[in-house]
Design an enzyme around this catalytic site. Structure first.
Site, short mmCIF file in Angstrom:
data_model
loop_
_atom_site.label_atom_id
_atom_site.label_comp_id
_atom_site.label_asym_id
_atom_site.label_seq_id
_atom_site.Cartn_x
_atom_site.Cartn_y
_atom_site.Cartn_z
N ASP A 1 -0.06 -0.93 -6.58
CA ASP A 1 -0.34 0.50 -6.51
C ASP A 1 -1.47 0.87 -7.48
O ASP A 1 -1.56 0.35 -8.58
CB ASP A 1 0.93 1.28 -6.87
CG ASP A 1 0.76 2.77 -6.73
OD1 ASP A 1 0.46 3.22 -5.61
OD2 ASP A 1 0.95 3.49 -7.73
N GLU B 1 -3.95 -1.60 -3.34
CA GLU B 1 -4.25 -0.27 -2.82
C GLU B 1 -5.70 0.04 -3.16
O GLU B 1 -6.12 -0.12 -4.31
CB GLU B 1 -3.34 0.79 -3.43
CG GLU B 1 -3.64 2.18 -2.90
CD GLU B 1 -2.88 3.29 -3.60
OE1 GLU B 1 -2.82 4.40 -3.04
OE2 GLU B 1 -2.36 3.06 -4.70
N ASP C 1 1.44 7.95 2.20
CA ASP C 1 0.47 8.87 1.60
C ASP C 1 -0.35 9.64 2.63
O ASP C 1 -1.24 10.41 2.25
CB ASP C 1 -0.50 8.10 0.69
CG ASP C 1 0.16 7.60 -0.58
OD1 ASP C 1 1.06 8.29 -1.09
OD2 ASP C 1 -0.21 6.51 -1.05
#
Length: 722
Positions: A457, A486, A555
């Protein structure tokens, strides 16, 4: 103004990059100043500067080109470079500065056919971006100044310089300044082969080799084809064959009501940022048969470690599973049961920040300057304080996310955080103790639960050197572990991150290209193709086949919602996702038509009553996954566009691997389109099983508006527009 300190040459890869020194005077009381740009997703953390006297400095290597950048003070105050007059606005509308690396080269005027070649523009190195060699084939890329040459040829020689083979290179992409060429050759059986490049423009011949660019053949020194550095870059073979399924555990299925948090909502109610529904790891185990029925063979789970929130991105304990999800044994059981069904497990690692209840930050809160862990974070001033009033106020103010974010960044707490969120203090991975702790976390779960990979992340918020070191350790522990980053901004350049640090990134760039082409209809076939070729130019070839190709995530708004319920658009988007290079990734529920807007609405509970499912979308996913798994062209095959009709908005490409072949035809226009395939062999539409028999050596495929066709198998393909 950034200063060019000259070119640095890596003796192992022959890469040549300019060392650019960024500097910013003042802000001497700041804890940190970062360089951010379109090479770091515009996020602070990856590139911290050092204070020297009254000036912050940082030196980074860049290939020639144009880049955008700015400075961020302590992770929240944004300024463009006051000494650089070149300004523009980035994709978010914020003022930033323009960095031109090797400006004389960028400004050089080129006119193909004038007999002049800009030698400085010729380039190749032996990093994985430009060179990919396996047991059978060598894939080689080359760069030249845009519109400068009319021909590029790859020349293979023996050690003595004798020519063994010449291969014409194909131009596949160009940007504002450069054009890129590629060639694929069979690896010679005898070791010791070398190669160099010969380019031409109206009778003028130039060469590029390990000794650089030259007009003289006798000055050529060949590159060694047996380059160990390029061959050392490996990606997990299993990911090439994988179809991922992302699960947000709290919303997937409640398999153990005994571990529910207090006050769980009724399954199916509206999600908020704070409510809970009781989903857990036992629920995933209970639904493995459903997951396997889709044909997927890899799960990506958002964080599962101890946390006070429903999303778990604020981790309190990295060595234990959240008790509302189960325990460490539950994760081990999930890995074991999933593997029995041929499904691998990748879980989320949050190393950019921790929870404010993580033991190290709690110690800093309690002991202040006397804490042994104060250097694990970036504390601006003591005592450590939050902004409780502002956060309570924002709970009740109906502000758009953009304005909420700006308010949080304008009134930060007394320490650096993730995006201004006070309960997510930013970790200092430049501190050796902190870095070692989190490297052990990553190793622990591979050793303890035998997970197959990590999704990192906010990877772009952590210094790149940390990721390089972690890669060496994890690949030594488990060579086939998948390291996925990410990388949230689709306009950013991921080339600094993929290869040296990560196997692949979450491919938001491809997602945006598909959305702009199919869903929003902002671009047409030519622009769509250009975006695909950009990935090919910037990334290592091996990485292209293991990119995490998503259409949605926790997201983003869901694909059916973005398509406003238009199932044909959903199917076109899924078709491209499943047939382009990379590993397709389904966000739980998208396969049955679950809708949802932005966070938190995209995190709805999974409906388990089949009456609530869109079976047309579900069966389309299943069919394409089945086809993909049965045809190596779609998992391993090279990509080549065979038709780009911008006027009618039609795009077609083929994938080829050994004797496997697939042809994808996409009519994104609003009129029927006839596609001619010249072939002597019968083939089928893989989606409908409709047979096509050649007549007079060709087949005509009729494509309806917003329709895609996948043809298998084909022996020889030539396309003609009609």
């Amino acid at each position: 103004m950034p200063k060019d300190l000259g070119v640095t040459v890596d003796p192992e890869t022959k890469s040549k990059k300019h060392l650019i020194e960024f500097s910013l005077k003042g802000y001497v009381k700041a804890t940190n100043v970062y360089v951010v740009g379109d090479f770091s997703c515009w996020f602070p953390g990856a590139y911290p500067m050092k204070l020297e006297g009254e000036t912050w400095r940082l030196t980074l290597p860049f290939y020639p080109g144009e880049y955008l950048y700015a400075f961020m003070i302590e992770g929240y105050k944004w300024i463009s470079d006051p000494k650089n007059p070149l300004k523009t606005r980035n994709a978010y509308g914020r003022e930033c500065s323009v960095l031109q690396v090797s400006k004389s080269l960028l400004d050089a005027k080129c006119f193909g056919g004038d007999g002049k070649i800009v030698l400085e523009g010729l380039y190749h190195d032996q990093t994985p971006i430009f060179l990919d060699v396996d047991d059978k084939l060598a894939h080689i890329k080359f760069r030249a100044k845009r519109n400068d040459i009319t021909r590029a040829t790859l020349i293979i020689t023996d050690r003595k310089g004798g020519t063994k083979k010449k291969e014409k290179m194909q131009k596949f992409w160009q940007n504002k300044f450069f054009e890129y060429y590629e060639a694929t050759i069979a690896v010679p059986k005898r070791r010791g082969a070398q190669y160099f490049f010969e380019v031409e423009d109206k009778g003028t011949i130039a060469y590029y080799s390990a000794s650089g660019a030259s007009l003289q053949r006798e000055q050529v020194t060949g590159f060694e084809l047996d380059n160990t550095y390029s061959q050392s870059f490996r990606v997990p073979e299993w990911v090439r064959n994988a179809v991922f399924y992302q699960i947000f555990p709290e919303r997937f299925y409640n398999g153990d009501k005994g571990n529910d948090p207090p006050g769980v909502c009724r399954w199916g109610e509206k999600p908020t940022r704070r409510n809970f529904f009781g989903g857990d790891l036992k629920g995933i185990i209970d639904k493995l048969d459903y997951i396997a029925s889709l044909g997927v063979d890899a799960l990506y789970l958002t964080p599962v470690f101890c946390s006070k929130t429903n999303h778990k991105y604020d981790v309190q304990d990295y060595f234990n599973i959240d008790p509302h999800f189960g325990d460490n044994e539950t994760l081990k059981l999930l890995v074991k049961e999933a593997r029995r069904k041929g499904i691998r497990i990748v879980i989320d690692a949050v190393f950019n920040h921790s929870s404010d209840d993580f033991w190290a930050f709690r110690d800093v809160r309690e002991k202040g300057r006397n804490s042994a862990y104060k250097d694990w974070y970036f504390i601006r001033k003591f005592p450590v304080r939050k902004r409780r009033f502002l956060e309570k106020l924002l709970r009740f103010l109906p502000l758009p996310p953009k304005w909420r974010f700006r308010l949080m960044m304008k009134f930060p707490p007394s320490y650096e955080t993730f995006a201004g969120v006070s309960f997510m203090p930013k970790l200092n991975m430049l501190n050796p103790e902190t870095a070692e702790y989190f490297m052990r976390v990553a190793e622990y779960w591979i050793e303890e639960a035998d997970i197959d990979g990590w999704r990192f992340d906010v990877a772009f918020g952590v210094p790149l050197e940390f990721w390089k070191k972690l890669r060496k350790r994890l690949k030594a522990l488990k060579p086939e572990v998948y390291m996925l980053a990410e990388f949230g901004n689709h306009n950013s350049d991921p080339s600094m991150w993929v290869g040296e640090a990560f196997d692949a990134i979450m491919n938001y760039g491809l997602r945006q290209a598909i959305l702009d082409f199919v869903v929003f209809e902002r671009i047409r076939a030519e622009e769509f193709h250009e975006r695909l070729m950009r990935f090919k130019a910037l990334l290592p070839r091996k990485s292209l086949f293991v990119m995490y190709n998503l259409l949605g995530s926790h997201d983003t708004p869901r694909i059916l919602t973005l398509c406003k319920g238009d199932i044909n658009k959903v199917k076109l988007a899924v078709f491209l996702q499943m047939t382009l290079p990379g590993a397709p990734a389904i966000y739980y529920g998208d396969e049955i038509g679950l809708e949802g807007g932005g966070d938190p609405d995209c995190r709805r509970t999974m409906p388990w009553n089949p009456k609530d499912w869109n079976n047309e979308i579900l069966e389309y996913h299943k069919k394409l996954i089945q086809i993909r798994k049965q045809n190596k062209a779609l998992t391993h095959g090279e990509f080549e566009a065979i038709l780009i009709d911008n006027e009618k908005n039609v795009y077609a490409f083929k994938r080829i691997y050994e004797d496997h072949e697939a042809l994808a035809l996409i009519n994104n226009g609003d009129q029927e389109f006839l596609f001619t395939v010249k072939t002597e062999k019968q083939f089928n539409d893989a989606l409908t099983n409709e047979p096509f028999k050649p007549k007079k050596g060709k087949v005509i495929v009729k494509l309806k508006p917003k329709e895609a066709v996948l043809l298998l198998p084909i022996t020889r393909i030539i396309s003609d527009k009609t």
